[in-house]
Design an enzyme around this catalytic site. Structure first.
Site, mmCIF file in Angstrom:
data_model
loop_
_atom_site.group_PDB
_atom_site.id
_atom_site.type_symbol
_atom_site.label_atom_id
_atom_site.label_comp_id
_atom_site.label_asym_id
_atom_site.label_seq_id
_atom_site.Cartn_x
_atom_site.Cartn_y
_atom_site.Cartn_z
ATOM 1 N N HIS A 53 0.859 -1.184 0.000
ATOM 2 C CA HIS A 53 0.000 0.000 0.000
ATOM 3 C C HIS A 53 0.898 1.238 0.000
ATOM 4 O O HIS A 53 2.014 1.195 0.526
ATOM 5 C CB HIS A 53 -0.845 -0.042 1.281
ATOM 6 N N ASP B 183 3.220 -4.791 7.711
ATOM 7 C CA ASP B 183 2.026 -3.946 7.676
ATOM 8 C C ASP B 183 0.811 -4.824 8.003
ATOM 9 O O ASP B 183 0.375 -5.630 7.184
ATOM 10 C CB ASP B 183 1.908 -3.311 6.281
ATOM 11 N N CYS C 108 -4.671 2.492 -3.695
ATOM 12 C CA CYS C 108 -3.396 2.971 -3.121
ATOM 13 C C CYS C 108 -2.272 1.963 -3.338
ATOM 14 O O CYS C 108 -1.443 1.722 -2.445
ATOM 15 C CB CYS C 108 -3.517 3.262 -1.622
ATOM 16 N N GLN D 236 -4.448 -4.992 7.218
ATOM 17 C CA GLN D 236 -5.514 -5.894 6.763
ATOM 18 C C GLN D 236 -5.504 -7.202 7.546
ATOM 19 O O GLN D 236 -6.549 -7.696 7.949
ATOM 20 C CB GLN D 236 -5.349 -6.197 5.264
ATOM 21 N N LYS E 87 -10.192 0.005 10.415
ATOM 22 C CA LYS E 87 -10.450 -1.253 9.697
ATOM 23 C C LYS E 87 -10.797 -2.371 10.693
ATOM 24 O O LYS E 87 -11.302 -3.418 10.316
ATOM 25 C CB LYS E 87 -9.224 -1.670 8.883
HETATM 26 N N1 PLP Z 1 -1.658 -0.666 4.530
HETATM 27 C C1 PLP Z 1 -2.655 -1.391 3.996
HETATM 28 C C2 PLP Z 1 -2.368 -2.794 3.537
HETATM 29 C C3 PLP Z 1 -3.931 -0.846 3.876
HETATM 30 O O1 PLP Z 1 -4.905 -1.575 3.320
HETATM 31 C C4 PLP Z 1 -4.153 0.484 4.329
HETATM 32 C C5 PLP Z 1 -5.476 1.115 4.164
HETATM 33 O O2 PLP Z 1 -6.166 0.891 3.183
HETATM 34 C C6 PLP Z 1 -3.085 1.190 4.899
HETATM 35 C C7 PLP Z 1 -1.856 0.583 4.977
HETATM 36 C C8 PLP Z 1 -3.252 2.586 5.395
HETATM 37 O O3 PLP Z 1 -4.060 2.633 6.526
HETATM 38 P P1 PLP Z 1 -4.545 4.024 7.114
HETATM 39 O O4 PLP Z 1 -5.022 4.847 5.958
HETATM 40 O O5 PLP Z 1 -5.618 3.661 8.054
HETATM 41 O O6 PLP Z 1 -3.394 4.646 7.797
#
Ligand code: PLP
Length: 407
Positions: free
Chosen positions: A123, A200, A365, A203, A226
């Site tokens: 992401h 990360d 993203c 998810q 999430k």
């Molecule tokens: N990493 C992953 C795999 C994600 O799916 C997301 C959000 O869609 C993020 C990071 C970023 O999370 P946040 O926007 O809540 O900081």
């Protein structure tokens, strides 16, 4: 204890509303999940009965708010299988967590020519902070591809290590393909070679039990919205040795013990990485959301979602005009797809929306992954614990309508 999806759905008031005159079928939890009553009630109670700033006041309300806020550290530690709350930095979500690692840790320990290994399915939150280091410090980004199924070979990540590698930053679960990465093999292999790991968990922590001690990672960020909690809440697990290597990057109240004209004495970790008034109520709601998930049982949630995944996979594979991206055997119930023919992902999601089915369309993203897949955009249906087989049926029915309209 078995998983009662009807009872779970009753905990989420928004699921009983209609959208465009149709019952809501919410398949966009990968972007942000809906909130159960216990979280909504906790926010209401916090603001209507127990609100004050934390850490600073000696009065009753400040003590109550501080106790509730600080209690979330231990809740997150329990949820992630971390040794205690001192390994948990509270924040606004994964984006802040990863940026903290970039500014507080990486900028402190890396020098020009050092390398960071990333997978192609990260992401942007796990890419852009590392580009900052590339452009500002001359750190090199090394990319590892997924295979045709969307799987990531852990050995390929380890083989990319050189004497200059300082960090492997990789997702535990792809927000586009649903692929689950064997992060344990990556983290243990990296540790043997003296390389730090950031996993990360944005998810993965939603869909499966996570134990950071077992995984062996150094950093594990999660994001509250999430995890059925409020937006603007989150946390990151930091292994104590790495916490000791970090330098505060945001200065302000709360992260200090003493400030003088010529000197600053910082608070102890983890608080020295939490400057200013935090998201007090958001964090309290986040803790309630995690307790709710643990009460249901992460194994039960995972089992329910596996059943949904198998049902959805079977149905979607039956649509021979649908191109599903990501066919990993043990993926999560996240399906990205395009339709054969001219229909753009945005058109598909608009038609689905008219049927009350909420999905996401776009790049999610993940620019490098879209390039790797040769796609400009996909639609993504992401399932959560409150979804049912009827939701899958509604998706398939709406997709069949798209096919008729656009074929
Ligand atoms: N990493 C992953 C795999 C994600 O799916 C997301 C959000 O869609 C993020 C990071 C970023 O999370 P946040 O926007 O809540 O900081």
């Amino acid at each position: 204890m078995s998983f009662d999806v009807v009872a779970v759905r009753a905990d989420f008031p928004i699921l009983s509303r209609e959208v465009n005159g149709k019952p809501l079928v919410y398949l966009d939890s990968g972007a942000s999940a809906q909130k159960p009553n216990c979280v909504i009630d906790a926010i209401n109670t916090a603001y209507s009965q127990e609100y004050a700033n934390v850490h600073r006041g000696l009065h009753y309300l400040s003590s109550v708010a501080t106790e509730k806020y600080e209690g979330v550290r231990a809740t997150v530690a329990k949820f992630l299988g971390a040794q205690d709350g001192n390994t948990i930095v509270l924040n606004s979500g994964t984006t802040e967590g990863i940026n903290m690692v970039a500014y507080a840790w990486a900028m402190n320990v890396m020098t020009e020519g050092d390398e960071i290994i990333l997978s192609v399915m990260e992401h942007h939150a796990n890419i852009v902070p590392w580009h900052f280091l590339r452009t500002r410090m001359g750190v090199k980004l090394v990319w590892v591809d997924t295979d045709a199924n969307g799987d990531l070979d852990p050995q390929k990540m380890l083989d990319a290590i050189t004497p200059r590698t300082k960090l492997i930053a990789v997702t535990h679960l792809s927000n586009v393909l649903g692929t689950v990465v064997d992060v344990k093999t990556i983290c243990h292999g990296a540790r043997e070679r003296g390389v730090a790991t950031l996993i990360d968990g944005s998810q993965a922590a939603v869909h499966m039990p996570v134990n950071v001690e077992d995984i062996g990672c150094d950093f594990y960020p999660i994001t509250g919205h999430k995890l059925y909690g409020p937006s603007g809440s989150g946390a990151i697990y930091v292994r104590p040795e790495r916490m000791a290597e970090m330098r505060p990057f945001m200065g302000g109240g709360d992260m200090i013990r003493e400030v003088h004209k010529t000197e600053v004495i910082y608070n102890d970790a983890p608080m020295k990485f939490e400057a200013g008034t935090p998201g007090i109520v958001e964090t309290i709601g986040f803790g309630v959301a995690l307790e709710y998930m643990m009460g249901l049982g992460m194994d039960n949630i995972a089992a329910h979602e596996r059943t949904l995944r198998d049902y959805a996979r079977n149905k979607l594979e039956g649509l021979n005009w649908l191109n599903v991206q990501g066919t990993s055997a043990d993926k999560a119930a996240i399906f990205s797809f395009t339709l054969e023919g001219a229909a753009h992902a945005h058109d598909i999601s608009t038609v689905l929306d008219k049927k009350g089915v909420a999905v996401r369309a776009g790049q999610h993203c993940t620019g490098p992954l879209m390039d790797h897949l040769g796609q400009t955009a996909t639609c993504r249906a992401s399932f959560a614990m409150y979804n049912t087989k009827e939701d899958v049926d509604a998706l398939v029915e709406a997709l069949e309508l798209c096919h008729r309209l656009f074929a």
